[in-house]
Design a protein around this motif. Structure first.
Motif, PDB file in Angstrom:
ATOM      1  N   ASP A 143      11.379  -0.955  -4.432  1.00  0.00           N
ATOM      2  CA  ASP A 143      11.809  -2.216  -5.045  1.00  0.00           C
ATOM      3  C   ASP A 143      10.596  -3.097  -5.301  1.00  0.00           C
ATOM      4  OD1 ASP A 143      14.646  -1.682  -4.908  1.00  0.00           O
ATOM      5  OD2 ASP A 143      14.499  -2.001  -2.749  1.00  0.00           O
ATOM      6  N   VAL A 144       9.599  -2.951  -4.425  1.00  0.00           N
ATOM      7  CA  VAL A 144       8.332  -3.672  -4.572  1.00  0.00           C
ATOM      8  C   VAL A 144       7.207  -2.673  -4.369  1.00  0.00           C
ATOM      9  CG1 VAL A 144       6.897  -5.567  -3.750  1.00  0.00           C
ATOM     10  CG2 VAL A 144       9.394  -5.755  -3.615  1.00  0.00           C
ATOM     11  N   ALA A 145       6.310  -2.565  -5.331  1.00  0.00           N
ATOM     12  CA  ALA A 145       5.162  -1.660  -5.258  1.00  0.00           C
ATOM     13  C   ALA A 145       3.892  -2.492  -5.146  1.00  0.00           C
ATOM     14  CB  ALA A 145       5.101  -0.749  -6.487  1.00  0.00           C
ATOM     15  N   VAL A 146       3.045  -2.148  -4.177  1.00  0.00           N
ATOM     16  CA  VAL A 146       1.840  -2.938  -3.887  1.00  0.00           C
ATOM     17  C   VAL A 146       0.657  -1.998  -3.708  1.00  0.00           C
ATOM     18  CG1 VAL A 146       0.805  -4.675  -2.384  1.00  0.00           C
ATOM     19  CG2 VAL A 146       3.297  -4.606  -2.657  1.00  0.00           C
ATOM     20  N   VAL A 147      -0.471  -2.364  -4.308  1.00  0.00           N
ATOM     21  CA  VAL A 147      -1.739  -1.689  -4.062  1.00  0.00           C
ATOM     22  C   VAL A 147      -2.643  -2.686  -3.353  1.00  0.00           C
ATOM     23  CG1 VAL A 147      -3.756  -0.550  -5.046  1.00  0.00           C
ATOM     24  CG2 VAL A 147      -1.507  -0.188  -6.074  1.00  0.00           C
ATOM     25  N   VAL A 148      -3.095  -2.318  -2.161  1.00  0.00           N
ATOM     26  CA  VAL A 148      -3.949  -3.187  -1.348  1.00  0.00           C
ATOM     27  C   VAL A 148      -5.324  -2.548  -1.230  1.00  0.00           C
ATOM     28  CG1 VAL A 148      -4.183  -4.395   0.858  1.00  0.00           C
ATOM     29  CG2 VAL A 148      -1.902  -3.829  -0.016  1.00  0.00           C
TER      30      VAL A 148
END
Length: 229
Positions: free
Chosen positions: A174-179
Motif C-alpha cells: 500500500d506504501v512503497a519506500v526506498v530508504v
C-alpha cells in the motif's frame, strides 16, 4: 507399586496358611485316603498361582501417564512463543554504525518505534526488492527497500525501476519506500514520483530517526486541517 506387592505377599501367605492347616488336620484325623490330599494340595497351589497372576496382570495393565495426561485439568495449553519484536533502543536505531544487513534491521526498528506491527526483515537472496515489510496502525502494508550506500554513491533510476516492478504487483504494497544513506539521482526521483514510491535520502533518514519529521507513510495521510483547494 507397594500396594500390589503387599497384596501378592498376603495372598501367598493365606494360601500357605491354608495348606498347613489342611495338612495338620489330615494328620490328626488319620485320613490316608489316596488322592484326596494331593487333589486339595493342587487346588490350593493353583489358587495361589492364580492370585499372584491376577496381581501381576493388574499391575501390568496400569495406565501410563504421559505429560499431557498428567497436566491438571483446567490449565491452559502452553502459550505460543512470542513474536520476534525488533529492538527500538537508541543503539538499534543507529544506522550510521552498521553494515548493509544491519541497516535493514535499523530501518525495521524505526518502523516498530513508530507504531508499525508485523515488522519483519525479509531482505536476502530472492527478496525481489523487499527488505523490510510492516503494517501501519491504520492497516496499510508498507514495503521498504534499503540502500546502504556511501555518500558519493547515489541511488539511480535502475534501482527504482527494479523496485517499482515488484513492490506493488508482487509484494502488494500500500506504501512503497526506498530508504538510503546517500541520495537519489534526478531521474530516480522523477521515476519514483511517477510510480508513487516514497524516497527517503540520508538527510530525510536522519530527520526521521531523530523524530524531527513524521514516518514516511504518514506523508501520504491527508492533513484534516489543511484547506481544501
Amino acid at each position: 507399586m507397594w500396594r500390589d506387592l503387599v497384596l501378592a505377599v498376603g495372598l501367598i501367605g493365606i494360601c500357605a496358611g491354608g495348606l498347613a492347616l489342611f495338612l495338620k488336620t489330615a494328620e490328626v484325623a488319620g485320613d490316608r485316603r489316596s488322592g484326596v490330599p494331593a487333589a486339595v494340595l493342587v487346588a490350593v497351589a493353583a489358587l495361589g498361582v492364580l492370585a499372584v497372576g491376577l496381581v501381576v496382570t493388574r499391575r501390568g495393565r496400569a495406565p501410563v501417564r504421559n505429560r499431557a495426561s498428567a497436566r491438571p485439568a483446567g490449565l491452559p495449553d502452553d502459550p505460543a512463543p512470542a513474536p520476534d519484536v525488533p529492538d527500538v533502543g537508541a543503539e538499534a536505531l543507529d544506522h550510521a554504525a552498521v553494515d548493509a544487513d544491519g541497516f535493514e534491521h535499523a530501518v525495521a526498528a524505526l518502523c516498530a518505534r513508530d507504531g508499525c506491527t508485523a515488522v519483519e526483515v525479509v531482505g536476502g537472496a530472492g527478496d525481489l526488492g523487499a527488505d523490510v515489510v510492516a503494517v501501519t496502525l491504520d492497516g496499510r502494508r508498507v514495503v521498504l527497500q534499503c540502500k546502504h550506500y556511501a555518500e558519493d554513491n547515489r541511488v539511480g533510476s535502475q534501482d527504482l525501476q527494479r523496485f517499482g516492478g515488484t513492490c506493488f504487483t508482487i509484494h502488494e504494497a500500500d506504501v512503497a519506500v526506498v530508504v538510503t544513506t546517500s541520495s537519489f539521482t534526478a531521474p530516480a526521483a522523477e521515476y519514483a514520483a511517477t510510480c508513487g514510491i516514497i524516497c527517503v535520502d540520508g538527510e530525510a533518514l536522519a530527520a526521521w530517526t531523530d523524530q524531527l519529521t513524521p514516518a514516511p507513510w504518514d506523508a501520504l495521510t491527508p492533513d484534516p486541517t489543511a484547506p481544501v483547494a
